[in-house]
Design a protein around this motif. Structure first.
Motif, PDB file in Angstrom:
ATOM      1  N   PRO A 297       0.816  -1.220   0.000  1.00  0.00           N
ATOM      2  CA  PRO A 297       0.000   0.000   0.000  1.00  0.00           C
ATOM      3  C   PRO A 297       0.848   1.268   0.000  1.00  0.00           C
ATOM      4  O   PRO A 297       1.629   1.519   0.914  1.00  0.00           O
ATOM      5  CB  PRO A 297      -0.796  -0.133   1.307  1.00  0.00           C
ATOM      6  N   GLN A 298       0.716   2.057  -1.070  1.00  0.00           N
ATOM      7  CA  GLN A 298       1.496   3.280  -1.197  1.00  0.00           C
ATOM      8  C   GLN A 298       1.134   4.312  -0.126  1.00  0.00           C
ATOM      9  O   GLN A 298       1.964   5.130   0.259  1.00  0.00           O
ATOM     10  CB  GLN A 298       1.304   3.870  -2.596  1.00  0.00           C
ATOM     11  N   ALA A 299      -0.093   4.239   0.338  1.00  0.00           N
ATOM     12  CA  ALA A 299      -0.517   5.179   1.385  1.00  0.00           C
ATOM     13  C   ALA A 299       0.335   5.013   2.638  1.00  0.00           C
ATOM     14  O   ALA A 299       0.634   6.001   3.330  1.00  0.00           O
ATOM     15  CB  ALA A 299      -1.995   4.959   1.718  1.00  0.00           C
ATOM     16  N   TYR A 300       0.734   3.777   2.926  1.00  0.00           N
ATOM     17  CA  TYR A 300       1.570   3.529   4.104  1.00  0.00           C
ATOM     18  C   TYR A 300       2.917   4.239   3.965  1.00  0.00           C
ATOM     19  O   TYR A 300       3.373   4.926   4.884  1.00  0.00           O
ATOM     20  CB  TYR A 300       1.786   2.032   4.307  1.00  0.00           C
ATOM     21  N   TYR A 301       3.575   4.071   2.805  1.00  0.00           N
ATOM     22  CA  TYR A 301       4.890   4.662   2.608  1.00  0.00           C
ATOM     23  C   TYR A 301       4.811   6.187   2.627  1.00  0.00           C
ATOM     24  O   TYR A 301       5.699   6.858   3.179  1.00  0.00           O
ATOM     25  CB  TYR A 301       5.506   4.169   1.295  1.00  0.00           C
ATOM     26  N   HIS A 302       3.754   6.719   2.042  1.00  0.00           N
ATOM     27  CA  HIS A 302       3.558   8.170   2.088  1.00  0.00           C
ATOM     28  C   HIS A 302       3.405   8.645   3.527  1.00  0.00           C
ATOM     29  O   HIS A 302       4.070   9.607   3.953  1.00  0.00           O
ATOM     30  CB  HIS A 302       2.318   8.543   1.275  1.00  0.00           C
ATOM     31  N   GLN A 303       2.577   7.950   4.287  1.00  0.00           N
ATOM     32  CA  GLN A 303       2.327   8.358   5.673  1.00  0.00           C
ATOM     33  C   GLN A 303       3.597   8.282   6.514  1.00  0.00           C
ATOM     34  O   GLN A 303       3.896   9.193   7.294  1.00  0.00           O
ATOM     35  CB  GLN A 303       1.229   7.461   6.270  1.00  0.00           C
ATOM     36  N   LYS A 304       4.386   7.214   6.341  1.00  0.00           N
ATOM     37  CA  LYS A 304       5.608   7.060   7.125  1.00  0.00           C
ATOM     38  C   LYS A 304       6.673   8.082   6.734  1.00  0.00           C
ATOM     39  O   LYS A 304       7.369   8.629   7.596  1.00  0.00           O
ATOM     40  CB  LYS A 304       6.171   5.640   6.974  1.00  0.00           C
ATOM     41  N   ASN A 305       6.815   8.320   5.442  1.00  0.00           N
ATOM     42  CA  ASN A 305       7.774   9.338   5.010  1.00  0.00           C
ATOM     43  C   ASN A 305       7.436  10.700   5.597  1.00  0.00           C
ATOM     44  O   ASN A 305       8.314  11.411   6.101  1.00  0.00           O
ATOM     45  CB  ASN A 305       7.800   9.418   3.478  1.00  0.00           C
ATOM     46  N   MET A 306       6.162  11.077   5.531  1.00  0.00           N
ATOM     47  CA  MET A 306       5.745  12.364   6.063  1.00  0.00           C
ATOM     48  C   MET A 306       5.911  12.414   7.583  1.00  0.00           C
ATOM     49  O   MET A 306       6.338  13.429   8.148  1.00  0.00           O
ATOM     50  CB  MET A 306       4.285  12.639   5.684  1.00  0.00           C
ATOM     51  N   GLU A 307       5.601  11.316   8.241  1.00  0.00           N
ATOM     52  CA  GLU A 307       5.720  11.235   9.694  1.00  0.00           C
ATOM     53  C   GLU A 307       7.169  11.453  10.139  1.00  0.00           C
ATOM     54  O   GLU A 307       7.446  12.245  11.053  1.00  0.00           O
ATOM     55  CB  GLU A 307       5.220   9.868  10.164  1.00  0.00           C
TER      56      GLU A 307
ATOM     57  N   TRP B 239       9.665  12.717   8.321  1.00  0.00           N
ATOM     58  CA  TRP B 239      10.117  14.042   7.892  1.00  0.00           C
ATOM     59  C   TRP B 239       9.678  15.100   8.909  1.00  0.00           C
ATOM     60  O   TRP B 239      10.465  15.975   9.298  1.00  0.00           O
ATOM     61  CB  TRP B 239       9.557  14.347   6.504  1.00  0.00           C
ATOM     62  N   ASN B 240       8.442  15.013   9.380  1.00  0.00           N
ATOM     63  CA  ASN B 240       7.951  15.963  10.382  1.00  0.00           C
ATOM     64  C   ASN B 240       8.727  15.846  11.690  1.00  0.00           C
ATOM     65  O   ASN B 240       9.014  16.848  12.361  1.00  0.00           O
ATOM     66  CB  ASN B 240       6.454  15.746  10.635  1.00  0.00           C
ATOM     67  N   LEU B 241       9.081  14.613  12.071  1.00  0.00           N
ATOM     68  CA  LEU B 241       9.884  14.426  13.282  1.00  0.00           C
ATOM     69  C   LEU B 241      11.273  15.033  13.112  1.00  0.00           C
ATOM     70  O   LEU B 241      11.813  15.640  14.051  1.00  0.00           O
ATOM     71  CB  LEU B 241       9.999  12.937  13.613  1.00  0.00           C
ATOM     72  N   CYS B 242      11.842  14.879  11.949  1.00  0.00           N
ATOM     73  CA  CYS B 242      13.152  15.478  11.694  1.00  0.00           C
ATOM     74  C   CYS B 242      13.082  17.003  11.768  1.00  0.00           C
ATOM     75  O   CYS B 242      13.991  17.655  12.300  1.00  0.00           O
ATOM     76  CB  CYS B 242      13.677  15.031  10.335  1.00  0.00           C
ATOM     77  N   GLN B 243      11.998  17.577  11.258  1.00  0.00           N
ATOM     78  CA  GLN B 243      11.820  19.027  11.362  1.00  0.00           C
ATOM     79  C   GLN B 243      11.651  19.444  12.818  1.00  0.00           C
ATOM     80  O   GLN B 243      12.187  20.469  13.248  1.00  0.00           O
ATOM     81  CB  GLN B 243      10.610  19.456  10.526  1.00  0.00           C
ATOM     82  N   LYS B 244      10.933  18.647  13.589  1.00  0.00           N
ATOM     83  CA  LYS B 244      10.718  18.940  15.006  1.00  0.00           C
ATOM     84  C   LYS B 244      12.040  19.016  15.762  1.00  0.00           C
ATOM     85  O   LYS B 244      12.223  19.880  16.632  1.00  0.00           O
ATOM     86  CB  LYS B 244       9.813  17.866  15.628  1.00  0.00           C
ATOM     87  N   TYR B 245      12.966  18.118  15.421  1.00  0.00           N
ATOM     88  CA  TYR B 245      14.253  18.070  16.117  1.00  0.00           C
ATOM     89  C   TYR B 245      15.373  18.753  15.325  1.00  0.00           C
ATOM     90  O   TYR B 245      16.549  18.573  15.639  1.00  0.00           O
ATOM     91  CB  TYR B 245      14.619  16.616  16.429  1.00  0.00           C
ATOM     92  N   ASP B 246      14.978  19.552  14.334  1.00  0.00           N
ATOM     93  CA  ASP B 246      15.938  20.310  13.533  1.00  0.00           C
ATOM     94  C   ASP B 246      17.032  19.395  12.985  1.00  0.00           C
ATOM     95  O   ASP B 246      18.233  19.671  13.126  1.00  0.00           O
ATOM     96  CB  ASP B 246      16.553  21.440  14.369  1.00  0.00           C
TER      97      ASP B 246
END
Length: 376
Positions: free
Chosen positions: A265-275, A277-284
């Protein structure tokens, strides 16, 4: 029982058609054939690499590797200085390195010839050679990445049974970031095996620990390859592991969705990548390896390609069209003239076959000489 066997290598350095957009390498090499870390998910078990069946029990030591590389770098006129990536199909700091010192000897050759180097490892033994990496970094560029896939040591013992512990890897990252600031240091969060170690809290803890240790980036990739023999090997061991954990339903769920015949399911990979990426932004935390930039005609080209390829990766996360930007970046890496010179000659558009948005991204790196240039 692991057996070490000497091997006389016929070749040592592989030149890639396109620079790798993850590790920024033009060349790859392996000091060993086989890897005693015995990682359950290792893609090198796949038939595509033509390695032997006893991959983690018989380790071939390329006894002439350093001399072969020295000769190659000294005599090859066509080899421009660019990043050499070590340990693609075998960890250069697996236990065999403690006595064989193949990787150490290779690093000394790389230092001698002034090439930049990128290495991935799961072993704390690398701290032995940090002085050499530091010298390479001062002369050109050096990047070290520790693969850390989970903060759960019990799970890591299953996934990477003979590698250094998680805490030993974080400790090594801290040592490098504090004592050897010239060396780039980061984490390879890959593979992220669906349903097994992709919990949000665990991912956040790993990224937070990486930040606290001094890692400069997290290179992440949800999913796991399941090619031919490698896929069979992994699934057999995953089934036994989850049976011992009384989680056999999880195995069937994994196979149903992510196995060789699953729905992927491509939706899974999209969701995990975004998740992530957002964590990386949170921790700079950066999501790319800081790139080596040469001082010759490729300087502006590599900077432009880095911008394009990073943008393409983010667009892919967002499930937006990215291939025009991606291939423009890959092709710019291979240009034999500066972007500005090709632009002045009117050749750039035909070479790149690119869209308007590609040009808007690379415009700052296209320097068209003016009539006053000859006076400066």
């Amino acid at each position: 029982m692991v057996n070490y066997e000497p091997k006389y290598a016929k070749s040592i350095l592989n030149k890639m058609k396109y620079i790798d957009s993850w590790f920024w390498c033009r060349y790859t090499l392996n000091a060993y054939n086989g890897c005693e870390h015995a990682c359950t998910y290792c893609d090198a078990r796949s038939d595509r690499y033509y390695l032997h069946q006893d991959f983690d029990k018989k380790i071939y030591v390329k006894t002439n590797a350093a001399n072969l590389l020295d000769s190659k770098l000294k005599n090859a006129r066509s080899l421009e200085k660019d990043v050499i990536a070590m340990a693609g199909t075998s960890d250069g700091y697996q236990p065999a390195e403690k006595t064989a010192e193949n990787t150490k000897k290779i690093l000394q050759v790389i230092l001698k010839h002034g090439f930049p180097v990128n290495i991935s490892t799961k072993n704390k033994l690398i701290v032995r050679d940090l002085d050499i990496f530091s010298e390479i970094a001062k002369k050109s560029w050096a990047n070290i990445a520790f693969t850390i896939t989970s903060v759960d040591q019990d799970l890591t013992n299953f996934l990477e049974p003979r590698a250094s512990t998680i805490e030993e890897r974080f400790s090594a990252i801290k040592k490098i970031s504090h004592q050897f600031p010239d060396i780039k240091i980061g984490i390879n969060l890959m593979p992220i095996i669906p349903l097994l170690h992709d919990d949000h809290n665990d991912l956040e803890e790993l990224i937070q620990k990486g930040k606290e240790a001094g890692a400069q980036y997290i290179l992440f990739a949800p999913g796991v390859t399941l090619r031919d023999n490698q896929g069979k090997y992994f699934l057999q061991r995953l089934k036994k592991y989850l049976e011992r954990q009384n989680k056999i339903d999880l195995f069937h769920q994994f196979v149903s969705y992510f196995g060789p015949e699953g729905t992927h399911p491509q939706a899974y990979y999209h969701q995990k990548n975004m998740e992530i990426w957002n964590l990386c932004q949170k921790y700079d935390m950066n999501i790319e390896v800081p790139r080596w930039i040469p001082s010759d005609y490729r300087k502006e080209n590599y900077k432009a390609a880095e911008i394009l390829l990073t943008k393409a990766r983010i667009l892919k996360f967002e499930r937006k069209p990215f291939k025009d930007i991606y291939w423009a970046g890959m092709n710019i890496n291979n240009l034999k003239q500066p972007l500005g010179q090709l632009h002045k000659q009117g050749k750039l558009k035909d070479i790149l076959k690119s869209t308007t948005r590609v040009y808007s991204l690379i415009q700052p790196y296209i320097k068209t000489p003016t009539s006053l240039d000859k006076f400066f």
